[in-house]
Design an enzyme around this catalytic site. Structure first.
Site, short mmCIF file in Angstrom:
data_model
loop_
_atom_site.label_atom_id
_atom_site.label_comp_id
_atom_site.label_asym_id
_atom_site.label_seq_id
_atom_site.Cartn_x
_atom_site.Cartn_y
_atom_site.Cartn_z
N TYR A 144 0.85 -1.19 0.00
CA TYR A 144 0.00 0.00 0.00
C TYR A 144 0.89 1.24 0.00
CZ TYR A 144 -3.48 3.43 1.68
OH TYR A 144 -4.30 4.53 1.82
N ASP A 239 9.30 2.74 -0.66
CA ASP A 239 8.28 3.43 0.13
C ASP A 239 8.58 3.13 1.60
OD1 ASP A 239 4.61 3.28 0.35
OD2 ASP A 239 6.15 4.21 1.62
N LYS A 267 4.54 9.39 8.51
CA LYS A 267 4.44 8.88 9.89
C LYS A 267 5.50 9.46 10.83
CE LYS A 267 2.34 4.70 7.98
NZ LYS A 267 0.95 4.65 8.46
#
Ligand code: KE4
Length: 428
Positions: A144, A239, A267
């Site tokens: 994702y 990623d 994050k």
């Protein structure tokens, strides 16, 4: 546990917010039941609207690696807010956090801040396409990279054709430029390069997958992607929205010793405020506006309040050489404790772990990609999730998520978690 107040709040939220949440995974759709409405959090603990407290294993899906309401971050945000929250003009603070981030992460020379991991990955793809003048990308089933159109693609019919939209609203035109392969299956990537020679701008991958549960890369897999990209002049995008500043100061590039061409962050880099970023060597970043023609922008990108939170977070991580050893040791303790609970019971399971990323899968198959992750016994996972919740342990509300440990967790918390699992496992 009582959840009366959360139920009332959920009902009210659903009147004015789609599904009552601002991000779908929070709605407990896959585990069932009513989502917990949190009121506050401190250190390793969450406190909900009904006065329940929980030991937290999602850490806001990663950012709260030093625990909630980490004092240096709170102080930084408070004092920065007094000076004004956003100017839409450059500040020295952005240069300060950019310099520190580039000191911590190997192999990168410039970084651009955005407002989410989605924006970082979306921008990285556009940069890769602009820099290579190619249109196709390869992503992996189950990885994702946020919710921009190019990534909401599921495997098309047949083993390795290009994808089809996995969400209404994503066009076939977009889907045709996203090619899919299975995680850890290098031969599928080779076949795509063979099928689409000179058309592939980039491969984007979670170097340690965290969105199928935790799936570490197989021996030689990332090295194989690196050499395929070198061979075909495509760019390798890591990623690291999850793994960045979590697996090590320098993320997966440092821990696994593989160099990517572009790395995305989110994050942790924002210390709990909305920050994403993407970084690369100067030779790639020179294509990005206003230096180059690849357009990318954002009103609140580099927002001083968010930068202050992120800087305080990175300074704390950079200054503490032991944090990653502590996180690794605590996560290993969880793994050992859970294995001890499950050994000898008639419950097939797998535990995948790398550093402080860990996941428990109720299946006898090794979980190495999306297909094997999907073999998990979800009803059993759901009773595990709710059983642990009722014991005051907050786990990710999905079998397809990694747990995120934080440094505020004590060994007493860890042992309480294992003790809770001992009770819950008896009814699985
Ligand atoms: P955001 O746009 O949610 O900040 O980041 C997207 C993203 C990109 N890359 C990776 C590897 C990610 O894990 C994410 C977001 N992670 C999910 C949890 N698996 C965020 C939780 C949510 O969607 O609410």
């Amino acid at each position: 546990m009582r959840y009366q107040r959360s139920s009332e709040l959920f009902k009210a939220a659903q009147e004015v917010i789609p599904g009552g949440v601002n991000s779908p995974v929070r709605a407990f759709k896959s585990v069932g039941g009513t989502p917990i409405f949190v009121e506050k959090a401190k250190g390793a603990y969450l406190y909900d609207a009904d006065g329940n407290s929980f030991i937290d294993y999602i850490a806001s899906w990663g950012p709260m690696i030093l625990g909630h309401a980490f004092a240096p971050v709170i102080e930084a945000v408070k004092s920065r807010a007094e000076l004004g929250t956003s100017f839409g003009m450059p500040t020295a603070l952005e240069t300060e956090i950019a310099t520190l981030a580039l000191d911590m992460v190997p192999n990168m020379e410039k970084i651009r801040f955005v407002n989410s991991g989605t924006e970082a990955c979306m921008s990285a793809i556009r940069l890769a396409r602009g820099a290579t003048k190619r249109e196709k990308i390869i992503k992996f089933k189950g990885c994702y990279h946020g919710h921009s159109d190019a990534f909401l693609i599921q495997a098309g019919s047949g083993a390795m054709t290009f994808g089809s939209p996995s969400s209404p609203g994503v066009t076939a035109g977009t889907a045709k430029d996203t090619l899919l392969a299975a995680y850890n299956k290098l031969e599928e990537v080779k076949a795509l390069f063979h099928e689409y020679p000179d058309e592939i701008a980039a491969i984007i991958i979670e170097p340690v997958a965290g969105n199928m549960g935790c799936i570490p890369p197989a021996e030689g897999f990332l090295e194989g992607l690196r050499s395929l990209c070198d061979q075909h002049q495509s760019l390798l995008i890591f990623d690291e929205v999850m793994t960045g500043f979590r697996l090590a100061k320098g993320g997966a590039q440092e821990l696994l010793g593989i160099r990517a061409d572009i790395v995305t962050f989110g994050k942790v880099i924002g210390g709990g405020l909305p920050v994403g970023a993407f970084a690369a060597k100067r030779s790639i970043m020179k294509h990005l506006a206003p230096e180059g023609p690849v357009y990318q922008a954002g009103t609140l990108s580099g927002n001083p309040l968010a930068m202050a939170a992120g800087l305080a977070m990175l300074q704390a991580l950079n200054g503490d050489q032991k944090i990653y050893d502590r996180l690794e040791a605590k996560t290993e303790r969880i793994e050992i404790g859970f294995r001890e609970v499950l050994e000898g019971r008639d419950i097939p399971f797998q535990i995948n772990r790398l550093g402080s990323m860990i996941s428990l899968h109720f299946t006898e198959h090794a979980v190495v990609d999306f297909e094997t992750a999907a073999f998990g016994n979800n009803p059993r996972f759901n009773s595990y999730f709710h059983g642990m919740l009722n014991e005051g342990i907050y786990l990710p509300p999905s079998a397809f998520e990694s747990y995120f440990l934080n440094d505020a967790l004590s060994y007493e918390d860890i042992d309480k978690t294992i003790g809770a699992f001992e009770k819950v496992a008896a009814n699985l």
